[in-house]
Design an enzyme around this catalytic site. Sequence first.
Site, PDB file in Angstrom:
ATOM      1  N   THR B  11     -60.043 -35.550 -54.578  1.00  0.00           N
ATOM      2  CA  THR B  11     -59.967 -34.808 -53.314  1.00  0.00           C
ATOM      3  C   THR B  11     -58.843 -33.766 -53.316  1.00  0.00           C
ATOM      4  O   THR B  11     -59.069 -32.603 -52.974  1.00  0.00           O
ATOM      5  CB  THR B  11     -59.767 -35.792 -52.139  1.00  0.00           C
ATOM      6  OG1 THR B  11     -60.869 -36.708 -52.153  1.00  0.00           O
ATOM      7  CG2 THR B  11     -59.736 -35.069 -50.812  1.00  0.00           C
ATOM      8  N   GLY B 111     -49.097 -40.362 -51.484  1.00  0.00           N
ATOM      9  CA  GLY B 111     -49.501 -41.754 -51.668  1.00  0.00           C
ATOM     10  C   GLY B 111     -48.446 -42.568 -52.395  1.00  0.00           C
ATOM     11  O   GLY B 111     -48.427 -43.798 -52.320  1.00  0.00           O
ATOM     12  N   CYS B 141     -50.426 -35.842 -46.069  1.00  0.00           N
ATOM     13  CA  CYS B 141     -51.036 -34.884 -45.140  1.00  0.00           C
ATOM     14  C   CYS B 141     -50.487 -35.044 -43.736  1.00  0.00           C
ATOM     15  O   CYS B 141     -50.175 -34.053 -43.068  1.00  0.00           O
ATOM     16  CB  CYS B 141     -52.554 -35.042 -45.141  1.00  0.00           C
ATOM     17  SG  CYS B 141     -53.125 -36.721 -44.839  1.00  0.00           S
ATOM     18  N   ASN B 142     -50.345 -36.283 -43.267  1.00  0.00           N
ATOM     19  CA  ASN B 142     -49.831 -36.500 -41.916  1.00  0.00           C
ATOM     20  C   ASN B 142     -48.374 -36.086 -41.788  1.00  0.00           C
ATOM     21  O   ASN B 142     -47.977 -35.452 -40.817  1.00  0.00           O
ATOM     22  CB  ASN B 142     -49.991 -37.977 -41.511  1.00  0.00           C
ATOM     23  CG  ASN B 142     -51.387 -38.286 -41.001  1.00  0.00           C
ATOM     24  OD1 ASN B 142     -51.920 -37.551 -40.174  1.00  0.00           O
ATOM     25  ND2 ASN B 142     -51.985 -39.357 -41.495  1.00  0.00           N
ATOM     26  N   HIS B 195     -44.956 -43.791 -40.968  1.00  0.00           N
ATOM     27  CA  HIS B 195     -44.997 -42.329 -41.006  1.00  0.00           C
ATOM     28  C   HIS B 195     -43.690 -41.696 -40.524  1.00  0.00           C
ATOM     29  O   HIS B 195     -43.259 -40.679 -41.047  1.00  0.00           O
ATOM     30  CB  HIS B 195     -46.172 -41.812 -40.165  1.00  0.00           C
ATOM     31  CG  HIS B 195     -47.496 -42.345 -40.626  1.00  0.00           C
ATOM     32  ND1 HIS B 195     -48.038 -43.510 -40.107  1.00  0.00           N
ATOM     33  CD2 HIS B 195     -48.361 -41.906 -41.560  1.00  0.00           C
ATOM     34  CE1 HIS B 195     -49.201 -43.752 -40.704  1.00  0.00           C
ATOM     35  NE2 HIS B 195     -49.426 -42.803 -41.590  1.00  0.00           N
ATOM     36  N   HIS B 221     -57.375 -35.702 -39.102  1.00  0.00           N
ATOM     37  CA  HIS B 221     -56.493 -36.532 -38.287  1.00  0.00           C
ATOM     38  C   HIS B 221     -56.154 -35.757 -37.009  1.00  0.00           C
ATOM     39  O   HIS B 221     -56.299 -34.533 -36.958  1.00  0.00           O
ATOM     40  CB  HIS B 221     -55.170 -36.809 -39.014  1.00  0.00           C
ATOM     41  CG  HIS B 221     -55.283 -37.493 -40.341  1.00  0.00           C
ATOM     42  ND1 HIS B 221     -55.851 -38.736 -40.497  1.00  0.00           N
ATOM     43  CD2 HIS B 221     -54.872 -37.119 -41.574  1.00  0.00           C
ATOM     44  CE1 HIS B 221     -55.782 -39.092 -41.780  1.00  0.00           C
ATOM     45  NE2 HIS B 221     -55.203 -38.126 -42.459  1.00  0.00           N
TER      46      HIS B 221
END
Lengths: 338, 338
Positions: B11, B111, B141-142, B195, B221
Amino acid sequence: MKSVAINGYGTIGKRVADAVAAQDDMKVIGVSKTRPNYESRTAVEEKGYDLYIGIPERADQFKEAGIEIAGTVEDMIQEADVVVDCTPGTIGPQNLEMYKKAGVKAIYQGGEDHELTGLSFNAISNYDDSYGKDYTRVVSCNTTGLTRTLSTIDPIADIKKVRAVMVRRGSDPSEVKKGPINSIVPNPPKVPSHHGPDVKTVMEGIDVTTMALLVPTTLMHQHNIMVEINNEVETQEIIDALEKRSRVLVVDASEGLGSTAELMEYAKELGRNRNDLYEIPVWRESINVVGNELYYMQAVHQESDVVPENIDAIRALLEMESDNEKSIAKTNKAMGIL
Amino acid sequence: MKSVAINGYGTIGKRVADAVAAQDDMKVIGVSKTRPNYESRTAVEEKGYDLYIGIPERADQFKEAGIEIAGTVEDMIQEADVVVDCTPGTIGPQNLEMYKKAGVKAIYQGGEDHELTGLSFNAISNYDDSYGKDYTRVVSCNTTGLTRTLSTIDPIADIKKVRAVMVRRGSDPSEVKKGPINSIVPNPPKVPSHHGPDVKTVMEGIDVTTMALLVPTTLMHQHNIMVEINNEVETQEIIDALEKRSRVLVVDASEGLGSTAELMEYAKELGRNRNDLYEIPVWRESINVVGNELYYMQAVHQESDVVPENIDAIRALLEMESDNEKSIAKTNKAMGIL
């Protein structure tokens, strides 16, 4: 034995009817529909309720469908001590004139504005305000959910400010024409949302700000709540208070209840009518006091959490019980609420 | 012209490869896969990348599938100035030893833990920290989404505390075996989530608390952000700052961009490679300063927002550009970022 009419036999109305029928101090004297659909048919054939029609001109349609009707809504309310109005939001204000003319008390749902009745209702937080009054409004499913837990926490936590993000189900399970299927929709996109002010209609003086969105699920709403507090409170005190409170369930994600889908499965295991979960489940793992802030996550079964509130609202308006906790306990027992 | 190897063509990896190929100061010298699937085939046949294999024993499988391979990952990294590691989270730590042995610099993805490299990267907030270093990690990404907007707001708002609720897509569009289909899943059910601490790896000293959940959507998201501020700031100042910031888009729900689905449709209209939306869209209607608190809602295209960050990270590690804004502008221009 008080007589209750339910105007609008849809998602909420049909549940309120069954909840009224389950009590020993009130009875259903009729329910109403505007269309001869499967709900009209089961109301008469399965549940045995007298069915009245909201639009008299449609009597022939019901006749053709072979569904027996007992009269019009105007006929129905003549016999009632109180009407529970579960019609769609826009029709409520017109109905109020009819109720006034008939001299019947009425309970509205959260789809209506607080201003319609000038009074809103939650059995835990402000039962007394509606006692003996003519008209009240049971706040929406989301406001009921927020109010149940916040009013449980309020006596032990000196609440400074509440922030809540409400992840709402896109539509109810039977709403086949609504979405979204695969999207997240800020709803409203404007912040803060109207839900915060709605909590204030039943918890005077509380400072609550909310943000809300829709997601592609039909089962339950989910709330993410942050409570700033002025005093020192232990996480365990919050858990204890929530565990003691009826209509609130502290659930463990670790026991397989880690999602709204599993919570709905749990309601099936409890043998609930229509698989309803009247209680507000709060995830034990999420309850956490960090410094001067309490965090927790909860879910709301949008189709049923307000149903027991309607029963208590009936007892308040009709002065059937002056003690809210006694009414709550009586309602809970009849409905099998934990 | 610097040589970049992409280890893991999934991805993120396939997007980073195309983004590297679009630049005029770096080139793709190889990409790697462990399976001869459609991505392996298109890497070679459509994109013309040299394909290296992560598991040498599987060379026969690629041969049988008729997919030409150029060698093993160990061969690939010999020729590289830097490796962008886009392998699944658990494999990264093993790879680091290989990179060290080969004397090649490496960029990891979100990750991996911050501790693997001891250094994390966001082009706006801390480009300089990675300048000339051997290893860094582009945050998830977040975290990238939170950091982009918060570091834009930071210079004008004296941030006291940030609270964010992150409504995450259940799975990526191609992940057919993952859910949820019709449920909301607190994830983690424990509050706060990891996060918030991750934002601190690229924005030192900021106080951020996060709650996170999964919902049944694959597209993007969505973040609900509440920023407590110590100074007086006007809503319009925030909007102006976000509008000026590249890689952030202020979008209007009223213009038909009221959901993540419509935002993805917008990316198609922009003619983006793979319909990617590298920018963080922030809903204009949601941006609102009330008293000492700023509210806003944003979305994150989880498959692509980190891609330009990887390009800037390459320039930082290889000392190709000392000014982060110049690198950002160069990356943006090559990728067509607004």
